[in-house]
Each structure stands twice: as structure tokens, then as C-alpha cells.
Write a protein that holds these residues in place. Structure first.
Motif, PDB file in Angstrom:
ATOM      1  N   ILE A   5       0.837  -1.199   0.000  1.00 26.10           N
ATOM      2  CA  ILE A   5       0.000   0.000   0.000  1.00 26.10           C
ATOM      3  C   ILE A   5       0.876   1.255   0.000  1.00 26.10           C
ATOM      4  CG2 ILE A   5      -1.672   1.320   1.348  1.00 26.10           C
ATOM      5  CD1 ILE A   5      -2.843  -1.308   2.316  1.00 26.10           C
ATOM      6  N   THR A   6       1.999   1.181   0.717  1.00 22.43           N
ATOM      7  CA  THR A   6       2.919   2.328   0.773  1.00 22.43           C
ATOM      8  C   THR A   6       3.459   2.661  -0.613  1.00 22.43           C
ATOM      9  OG1 THR A   6       3.596   1.738   3.026  1.00 22.43           O
ATOM     10  CG2 THR A   6       5.039   3.220   1.791  1.00 22.43           C
ATOM     11  N   THR A   7       3.799   1.621  -1.380  1.00 21.31           N
ATOM     12  CA  THR A   7       4.298   1.841  -2.737  1.00 21.31           C
ATOM     13  C   THR A   7       3.238   2.499  -3.606  1.00 21.31           C
ATOM     14  OG1 THR A   7       5.768  -0.078  -2.574  1.00 21.31           O
ATOM     15  CG2 THR A   7       5.263   0.745  -4.786  1.00 21.31           C
ATOM     16  N   PHE A   8       2.004   2.012  -3.498  1.00 21.16           N
ATOM     17  CA  PHE A   8       0.897   2.624  -4.247  1.00 21.16           C
ATOM     18  C   PHE A   8       0.723   4.091  -3.845  1.00 21.16           C
ATOM     19  CE2 PHE A   8      -1.003  -1.568  -5.452  1.00 21.16           C
ATOM     20  CZ  PHE A   8      -1.146  -1.279  -6.800  1.00 21.16           C
ATOM     21  N   LEU A   9       0.833   4.358  -2.536  1.00 21.98           N
ATOM     22  CA  LEU A   9       0.682   5.722  -2.043  1.00 21.98           C
ATOM     23  C   LEU A   9       1.738   6.639  -2.640  1.00 21.98           C
ATOM     24  CD1 LEU A   9      -0.544   7.839  -0.129  1.00 21.98           C
ATOM     25  CD2 LEU A   9       0.981   6.978   1.661  1.00 21.98           C
ATOM     26  N   PHE A  10       2.970   6.157  -2.675  1.00 20.71           N
ATOM     27  CA  PHE A  10       4.050   6.996  -3.197  1.00 20.71           C
ATOM     28  C   PHE A  10       3.973   7.125  -4.712  1.00 20.71           C
ATOM     29  CE2 PHE A  10       5.767   6.992   0.972  1.00 20.71           C
ATOM     30  CZ  PHE A  10       6.631   8.082   1.027  1.00 20.71           C
ATOM     31  N   LEU A  11       3.448   6.125  -5.389  1.00 21.19           N
ATOM     32  CA  LEU A  11       3.211   6.275  -6.818  1.00 21.19           C
ATOM     33  C   LEU A  11       2.215   7.401  -7.067  1.00 21.19           C
ATOM     34  CD1 LEU A  11       3.001   2.580  -8.091  1.00 21.19           C
ATOM     35  CD2 LEU A  11       4.679   4.295  -8.780  1.00 21.19           C
ATOM     36  N   ILE A  14       3.949  10.718  -6.509  1.00 22.67           N
ATOM     37  CA  ILE A  14       4.809  11.064  -7.650  1.00 22.67           C
ATOM     38  C   ILE A  14       3.977  11.650  -8.783  1.00 22.67           C
ATOM     39  CG2 ILE A  14       6.258  10.110  -9.490  1.00 22.67           C
ATOM     40  CD1 ILE A  14       7.303   8.088  -7.398  1.00 22.67           C
ATOM     41  N   ILE A  15       2.868  10.998  -9.110  1.00 20.98           N
ATOM     42  CA  ILE A  15       2.010  11.483 -10.195  1.00 20.98           C
ATOM     43  C   ILE A  15       1.445  12.861  -9.867  1.00 20.98           C
ATOM     44  CG2 ILE A  15      -0.148  11.065 -11.443  1.00 20.98           C
ATOM     45  CD1 ILE A  15       0.441   8.049 -11.120  1.00 20.98           C
ATOM     46  N   LEU A  16       1.000  13.040  -8.625  1.00 17.50           N
ATOM     47  CA  LEU A  16       0.466  14.341  -8.204  1.00 17.50           C
ATOM     48  C   LEU A  16       1.533  15.423  -8.289  1.00 17.50           C
ATOM     49  CD1 LEU A  16      -1.828  16.036  -7.001  1.00 17.50           C
ATOM     50  CD2 LEU A  16      -1.077  15.296  -4.727  1.00 17.50           C
ATOM     51  N   ALA A  17       2.743  15.091  -7.844  1.00 22.68           N
ATOM     52  CA  ALA A  17       3.841  16.059  -7.891  1.00 22.68           C
ATOM     53  C   ALA A  17       4.177  16.427  -9.328  1.00 22.68           C
ATOM     54  CB  ALA A  17       5.071  15.475  -7.201  1.00 22.68           C
ATOM     55  N   MET A  18       4.116  15.464 -10.239  1.00 20.16           N
ATOM     56  CA  MET A  18       4.376  15.737 -11.648  1.00 20.16           C
ATOM     57  C   MET A  18       3.360  16.730 -12.206  1.00 20.16           C
ATOM     58  SD  MET A  18       5.164  11.826 -12.885  1.00 20.16           S
ATOM     59  CE  MET A  18       5.093  12.231 -14.640  1.00 20.16           C
ATOM     60  N   VAL A  29       6.437  19.883 -19.454  1.00 19.61           N
ATOM     61  CA  VAL A  29       5.782  18.568 -19.474  1.00 19.61           C
ATOM     62  C   VAL A  29       6.820  17.463 -19.625  1.00 19.61           C
ATOM     63  CG1 VAL A  29       4.187  17.082 -20.736  1.00 19.61           C
ATOM     64  CG2 VAL A  29       3.604  19.480 -20.359  1.00 19.61           C
ATOM     65  N   ARG A  30       7.750  17.638 -20.545  1.00 13.74           N
ATOM     66  CA  ARG A  30       8.798  16.635 -20.762  1.00 13.74           C
ATOM     67  C   ARG A  30       9.696  16.507 -19.537  1.00 13.74           C
ATOM     68  NH1 ARG A  30      12.218  18.529 -24.411  1.00 13.74           N
ATOM     69  NH2 ARG A  30      13.263  16.518 -24.670  1.00 13.74           N
ATOM     70  N   ALA A  31       9.978  17.622 -18.885  1.00 17.76           N
ATOM     71  CA  ALA A  31      10.795  17.581 -17.672  1.00 17.76           C
ATOM     72  C   ALA A  31      10.061  16.860 -16.549  1.00 17.76           C
ATOM     73  CB  ALA A  31      11.171  18.996 -17.242  1.00 17.76           C
ATOM     74  N   SER A  32       8.751  17.075 -16.476  1.00 15.99           N
ATOM     75  CA  SER A  32       7.951  16.406 -15.460  1.00 15.99           C
ATOM     76  C   SER A  32       7.954  14.897 -15.673  1.00 15.99           C
ATOM     77  CB  SER A  32       6.516  16.939 -15.487  1.00 15.99           C
ATOM     78  OG  SER A  32       5.708  16.268 -14.538  1.00 15.99           O
ATOM     79  N   LEU A  33       7.826  14.469 -16.920  1.00 15.62           N
ATOM     80  CA  LEU A  33       7.875  13.042 -17.225  1.00 15.62           C
ATOM     81  C   LEU A  33       9.251  12.459 -16.892  1.00 15.62           C
ATOM     82  CD1 LEU A  33       5.966  13.049 -20.642  1.00 15.62           C
ATOM     83  CD2 LEU A  33       5.127  12.172 -18.449  1.00 15.62           C
ATOM     84  N   THR A  34      10.287  13.220 -17.185  1.00 17.92           N
ATOM     85  CA  THR A  34      11.650  12.783 -16.864  1.00 17.92           C
ATOM     86  C   THR A  34      11.832  12.665 -15.362  1.00 17.92           C
ATOM     87  OG1 THR A  34      12.486  13.909 -18.841  1.00 17.92           O
ATOM     88  CG2 THR A  34      14.099  13.289 -17.167  1.00 17.92           C
ATOM     89  N   GLY A  35      11.347  13.687 -14.636  1.00 24.05           N
ATOM     90  CA  GLY A  35      11.436  13.656 -13.187  1.00 24.05           C
ATOM     91  C   GLY A  35      10.637  12.510 -12.590  1.00 24.05           C
ATOM     92  N   GLY A  36       9.486  12.219 -13.201  1.00 27.77           N
ATOM     93  CA  GLY A  36       8.672  11.104 -12.741  1.00 27.77           C
ATOM     94  C   GLY A  36       9.393   9.771 -12.910  1.00 27.77           C
ATOM     95  N   LEU A  37      10.115   9.622 -14.021  1.00 27.40           N
ATOM     96  CA  LEU A  37      10.882   8.407 -14.255  1.00 27.40           C
ATOM     97  C   LEU A  37      12.003   8.263 -13.221  1.00 27.40           C
ATOM     98  CD1 LEU A  37      11.645   5.920 -15.908  1.00 27.40           C
ATOM     99  CD2 LEU A  37      12.951   7.421 -17.437  1.00 27.40           C
ATOM    100  N   LEU A  41      12.402   5.264 -10.384  1.00 29.58           N
ATOM    101  CA  LEU A  41      13.615   4.481 -10.163  1.00 29.58           C
ATOM    102  C   LEU A  41      14.041   4.537  -8.699  1.00 29.58           C
ATOM    103  CD1 LEU A  41      15.730   5.392 -13.330  1.00 29.58           C
ATOM    104  CD2 LEU A  41      14.662   3.190 -12.811  1.00 29.58           C
ATOM    105  N   LEU A  42      13.926   5.720  -8.102  1.00 27.82           N
ATOM    106  CA  LEU A  42      14.277   5.851  -6.694  1.00 27.82           C
ATOM    107  C   LEU A  42      13.328   5.051  -5.811  1.00 27.82           C
ATOM    108  CD1 LEU A  42      16.162   8.066  -7.773  1.00 27.82           C
ATOM    109  CD2 LEU A  42      15.546   9.454  -5.801  1.00 27.82           C
ATOM    110  N   LEU A  43      12.062   5.015  -6.178  1.00 28.12           N
ATOM    111  CA  LEU A  43      11.087   4.238  -5.420  1.00 28.12           C
ATOM    112  C   LEU A  43      11.392   2.745  -5.515  1.00 28.12           C
ATOM    113  CD1 LEU A  43       8.465   4.134  -3.749  1.00 28.12           C
ATOM    114  CD2 LEU A  43       7.198   4.139  -5.907  1.00 28.12           C
ATOM    115  N   LEU A  44      11.745   2.284  -6.709  1.00 32.25           N
ATOM    116  CA  LEU A  44      12.043   0.873  -6.917  1.00 32.25           C
ATOM    117  C   LEU A  44      13.343   0.450  -6.230  1.00 32.25           C
ATOM    118  CD1 LEU A  44      11.135   0.557 -10.709  1.00 32.25           C
ATOM    119  CD2 LEU A  44       9.859  -0.414  -8.786  1.00 32.25           C
ATOM    120  N   GLY A  45      14.362   1.319  -6.321  1.00 37.95           N
ATOM    121  CA  GLY A  45      15.670   0.950  -5.802  1.00 37.95           C
ATOM    122  C   GLY A  45      15.921   1.301  -4.356  1.00 37.95           C
ATOM    123  N   ALA A  46      15.321   2.390  -3.895  1.00 38.01           N
ATOM    124  CA  ALA A  46      15.599   2.876  -2.542  1.00 38.01           C
ATOM    125  C   ALA A  46      14.357   2.948  -1.666  1.00 38.01           C
ATOM    126  CB  ALA A  46      16.265   4.253  -2.614  1.00 38.01           C
ATOM    127  N   GLY A  47      13.211   2.569  -2.229  1.00 34.67           N
ATOM    128  CA  GLY A  47      11.986   2.613  -1.451  1.00 34.67           C
ATOM    129  C   GLY A  47      11.465   4.030  -1.314  1.00 34.67           C
TER     130      GLY A  47
END
Length: 229
Positions: A5-11, A14-18, A29-37, A41-47
Motif C-alpha cells: 500500500i505504501t508503494t501505491f501511495l508513493f506512486l 509522484i504522479i500528483l507532484a508531476m 511537461v517533458r521535464a515532469s515526465l523525466t522527473g517522474g521516471l 527508479l528511486l522508489l524501486l531501488g531505494a523505497g
């Protein structure tokens, strides 16, 4: 693979922040998509902690850029994809390595945090040093030069940058545990900021590289320092 649930929350965060970054003119818009990516990656690798560190850098950077903006004769606050990658690309790469190599995740997360500490130090020292720097000088010659020139620093701005790296180290400690790694992050962030100024005073002044490459060198240097210590 179960997703917490925490991962879903942070996803969702991230989308809201974008969306907010685009709506408020902080990112294209392109920078936001880049920042989202990068954030993903930080969410997947570092939680979630990785996203928190990235968010701290972004928020501190926005506040520092906006602070007394009229006195700095600054341009648009809207950031491009290249600027996002210059500041956050190394962090994203280290997080990806942590994700792909869980056995060494702690090591790569440390390097990730160090790169964000350097990015934070550079942004705060540059933006706030323009306001509070009383005696500005060339980092190579120590001769007085006008503020805002490539490779020109002040003691005040350097100290502010060090404090910025300290904020990232403090958050790292709260998220991943306090210890010697926190000192490594501060030191690596400080060294990265110095490398940034050295590159500015040399290669950037000669127009061999641009500011984005300088920022990339800053964050990469900090990550490498942390990885070696």
C-alpha cells in the motif's frame, strides 16, 4: 510480486507532484515526465525514502530559486528535461543499480543520497549565495570577481551549500539509520559542490561544456566519493 500500500501511495504522490510541477510552471511537461521516471527508479531501488530525498532536493531548490528572485535577475523557474537529468540522473542511475543488485543496495543508496546532497548544496549555494555572499572570489585564483560568474563562490554561499548537504544527510539518517554514512553524505555533497565550481571556473568559462554538464559532474563526483569512502 506483491506491491505494498505504501508503494501505491508513493506512486500517487509522484504522479500528483508531476502534475503540480507542470501546473505551477516549475517543470515543462517533458521535464515532469523525466522527473517522474527518476522518482520511479528511486522508489524501486531505494523505497519511499528515495522519493523523500528527491522531494527534499526539489522543494529546497524551488524555495531557494524563488527567494528574493527579483534581486537575482533570474530567468524562468521552469526546468527542462536536461536540467532534471543533470541534477537527478545520477541518483536515478544509482537507484536502478540498487534495484538490480539488491545485495549491494545499501552501497548504491548511499551513493544516490550523496549525489542528491551535492545537487542540493550546489543549488542552495548558488541561489542563496547570490543574496548573502558578501565577498565573492574565483575558486582557482581567490581573486575578487563579480557574483554570478562561473566558478565564483563566497564563503557564505559555500556554508549554505554545506548546510543543504547536511539536510539531505539528516533525512537519510532518519530514513535509513544514523551512522558514519551521514558524514560521508555531507562530505561527498561538499566535495561535489567544489567540483561544480572548479568545472565552472575552467571548462565552462572556456565554453567547452555547459551548466548541465557541470551539474552532472557535480553529482557524479559526489556519488563516486561516497562510493569510495
Amino acid at each position: 510480486m506483491q506491491i505494498s500500500i505504501t508503494t501505491f501511495l508513493f506512486l500517487g504522490i509522484i504522479i500528483l507532484a508531476m502534475i503540480l510541477a507542470v501546473k505551477t510552471g516549475k517543470l515543462t511537461v517533458r521535464a515532469s515526465l523525466t522527473g517522474g521516471l527518476v522518482a520511479l527508479l528511486l522508489l524501486l531501488g531505494a523505497g519511499p525514502g528515495g522519493v523523500v530525498l528527491l522531494g527534499a532536493f526539489f522543494i529546497l531548490g524551488v524555495l531557494a530559486t524563488r527567494y528574493k528572485k527579483e534581486e537575482k535577475n533570474a530567468g524562468s523557474e521552469e526546468r527542462t528535461p536536461e536540467q532534471v537529468l543533470a541534477n537527478g540522473g545520477v541518483a536515478g542511475f544509482m537507484a536502478a543499480l540498487a534495484w538490480l543488485n539488491p545485495g549491494k543496495a545499501d552501497h548504491y543508496i548511499l551513493m544516490m543520497a550523496a549525489s542528491l546532497a551535492a545537487a542540493t548544496a550546489d543549488t542552495l549555494s548558488s541561489e542563496l549565495g547570490m543574496i548573502y555572499g558578501k565577498h565573492t572570489f574565483n575558486i582557482l585564483t581567490f581573486k575578487k570577481e563579480a557574483r554570478g560568474l562561473d566558478g565564483v563562490i563566497s564563503w557564505e554561499g559555500t556554508l549554505i551549500g554545506l548546510l543543504g548537504a547536511g539536510v539531505i544527510a539528516l533525512l537519510y539518517g532518519l530514513l535509513y539509520g544514523f551512522g558514519f554514512n551521514c558524514l560521508i553524505i555531507v562530505l561527498a555533497g561538499f566535495i561535489g559542490n567544489i567540483v561544480d565550481s572548479l568545472l565552472g571556473a575552467t571548462l565552462e568559462r572556456k565554453q567547452w561544456i555547459g551548466n548541465n554538464m557541470v551539474n552532472l559532474g557535480n553529482t557524479l563526483a559526489a556519488a563516486l566519493v561516497a562510493g569510495l569512502l
